[in-house]
Design a protein around this motif. Structure first.
Motif, PDB file in Angstrom:
ATOM      1  N   THR A  93      -8.892 -20.518 -19.568  1.00 19.72           N
ATOM      2  CA  THR A  93      -9.316 -20.723 -20.952  1.00 19.72           C
ATOM      3  C   THR A  93      -9.119 -19.489 -21.825  1.00 19.72           C
ATOM      4  O   THR A  93      -9.242 -19.568 -23.039  1.00 19.72           O
ATOM      5  CB  THR A  93     -10.799 -21.119 -21.000  1.00 19.72           C
ATOM      6  OG1 THR A  93     -11.591 -20.030 -20.488  1.00 19.72           O
ATOM      7  CG2 THR A  93     -11.057 -22.360 -20.153  1.00 19.72           C
ATOM      8  N   HIS A  94      -8.848 -18.343 -21.178  1.00 20.50           N
ATOM      9  CA  HIS A  94      -8.706 -17.060 -21.882  1.00 20.50           C
ATOM     10  C   HIS A  94      -9.996 -16.669 -22.608  1.00 20.50           C
ATOM     11  O   HIS A  94      -9.957 -15.975 -23.630  1.00 20.50           O
ATOM     12  CB  HIS A  94      -7.540 -17.099 -22.877  1.00 20.50           C
ATOM     13  CG  HIS A  94      -6.230 -17.434 -22.242  1.00 20.50           C
ATOM     14  ND1 HIS A  94      -5.571 -16.591 -21.362  1.00 20.50           N
ATOM     15  CD2 HIS A  94      -5.466 -18.559 -22.326  1.00 20.50           C
ATOM     16  CE1 HIS A  94      -4.457 -17.159 -20.956  1.00 20.50           C
ATOM     17  NE2 HIS A  94      -4.366 -18.363 -21.520  1.00 20.50           N
ATOM     18  N   LYS A  95     -11.118 -17.122 -22.097  1.00 20.03           N
ATOM     19  CA  LYS A  95     -12.411 -16.764 -22.658  1.00 20.03           C
ATOM     20  C   LYS A  95     -13.185 -15.912 -21.663  1.00 20.03           C
ATOM     21  O   LYS A  95     -12.934 -15.958 -20.455  1.00 20.03           O
ATOM     22  CB  LYS A  95     -13.215 -18.021 -23.013  1.00 20.03           C
ATOM     23  CG  LYS A  95     -12.593 -18.852 -24.125  1.00 20.03           C
ATOM     24  CD  LYS A  95     -13.439 -20.068 -24.457  1.00 20.03           C
ATOM     25  CE  LYS A  95     -12.809 -20.878 -25.583  1.00 20.03           C
ATOM     26  NZ  LYS A  95     -13.626 -22.070 -25.930  1.00 20.03           N
ATOM     27  N   SER A  96     -14.135 -15.150 -22.196  1.00 19.21           N
ATOM     28  CA  SER A  96     -14.923 -14.244 -21.365  1.00 19.21           C
ATOM     29  C   SER A  96     -16.406 -14.523 -21.528  1.00 19.21           C
ATOM     30  O   SER A  96     -16.849 -15.013 -22.573  1.00 19.21           O
ATOM     31  CB  SER A  96     -14.643 -12.783 -21.742  1.00 19.21           C
ATOM     32  OG  SER A  96     -13.261 -12.498 -21.743  1.00 19.21           O
ATOM     33  N   THR A  97     -17.155 -14.201 -20.503  1.00 14.79           N
ATOM     34  CA  THR A  97     -18.603 -14.242 -20.570  1.00 14.79           C
ATOM     35  C   THR A  97     -19.136 -12.941 -19.991  1.00 14.79           C
ATOM     36  O   THR A  97     -18.538 -12.363 -19.080  1.00 14.79           O
ATOM     37  CB  THR A  97     -19.197 -15.431 -19.788  1.00 14.79           C
ATOM     38  OG1 THR A  97     -18.769 -15.358 -18.428  1.00 14.79           O
ATOM     39  CG2 THR A  97     -18.750 -16.754 -20.391  1.00 14.79           C
TER      40      THR A  97
END
Length: 199
Positions: free
Chosen positions: A15-19
């Motif tokens: 997703t190319h997202k970070s948490t």
């Protein structure tokens, strides 16, 4: 005095997202404020904080939504132009969530023991066209009347405060409530008056 901070960040190649999550303990804002003029607004929070901050980042690593929880060991709290003397904090816990792109914050729970009297509260900040809509719903329980002047800021609703503190001097206020709604302008600088100066 040693503060401990731990962090854990994850990136999804799908997703190319970070948490990310940050966990901290024994963090005293008053001690940190001694080393920075920009942080003088938090100098009145003289208590050891512990908590968790979780946040999601978009593919460009811009902050999105998140949540927080915060607790505190016994200490003292004050704020500029709010209290003449710091008030004692015996125990504190709060939790909530926020959305950075929309400028919204929700305080879902606040519980504070201020040395006998207890405060519970919820609140929110919602961005609107004319500014930020701020709401606070709070309850104060078991407040000794003769201590009311110490805990009720002189700048917050001064006329009701003057009447109550001038006519009542003994006993226990078993329950008092505050329902507050105000609109704060978008544009503000360090020179802007603080919200409680408007009442």
């Amino acid at each position: 005095h040693v503060a401990t901070i731990r962090s854990n960040f994850r990136y999804s190649w799908l997703t190319h997202k970070s948490t990310g999550t940050v966990v901290f303990t024994n963090f005293n804002p008053a001690l940190v404020a001694q080393h920075s003029e920009a942080l003088k607004m938090i100098a009145g929070a003289d208590l050891a904080l512990k908590g968790t901050l979780s946040i999601a980042l978009d593919p460009d690593f811009n902050p999105g939504y998140g949540q927080f929880s915060l607790g505190a060991d016994p200490g003292k709290f004050s704020a500029p132009n709010l209290y003449a003397e710091p008030i004692p904090i015996k125990a504190l816990y709060m939790q909530g969530k926020f959305n950075v792109p929309t400028g919204e914050i929700a305080l879902e729970q606040l519980n504070a023991d201020i040395g006998g009297p207890k405060i519970t509260a919820t609140g929110s900040i919602v961005q609107q066209t004319a500014g930020h809509a701020v709401t606070v719903n709070a309850t104060l329980q078991d407040m000794p009347i003769d201590k009311l002047k110490e805990y009720w800021p002189a700048s917050l609703t001064p006329d009701p405060r003057a009447w109550v503190t001038g006519h009542l001097s003994a006993g226990i206020a078993t329950k008092a409530t505050l329902d507050l709604a105000l609109l704060s302008p978008h544009a503000c600088t360090a020179a802007c008056p603080l919200p409680w100066n408007d009442f």
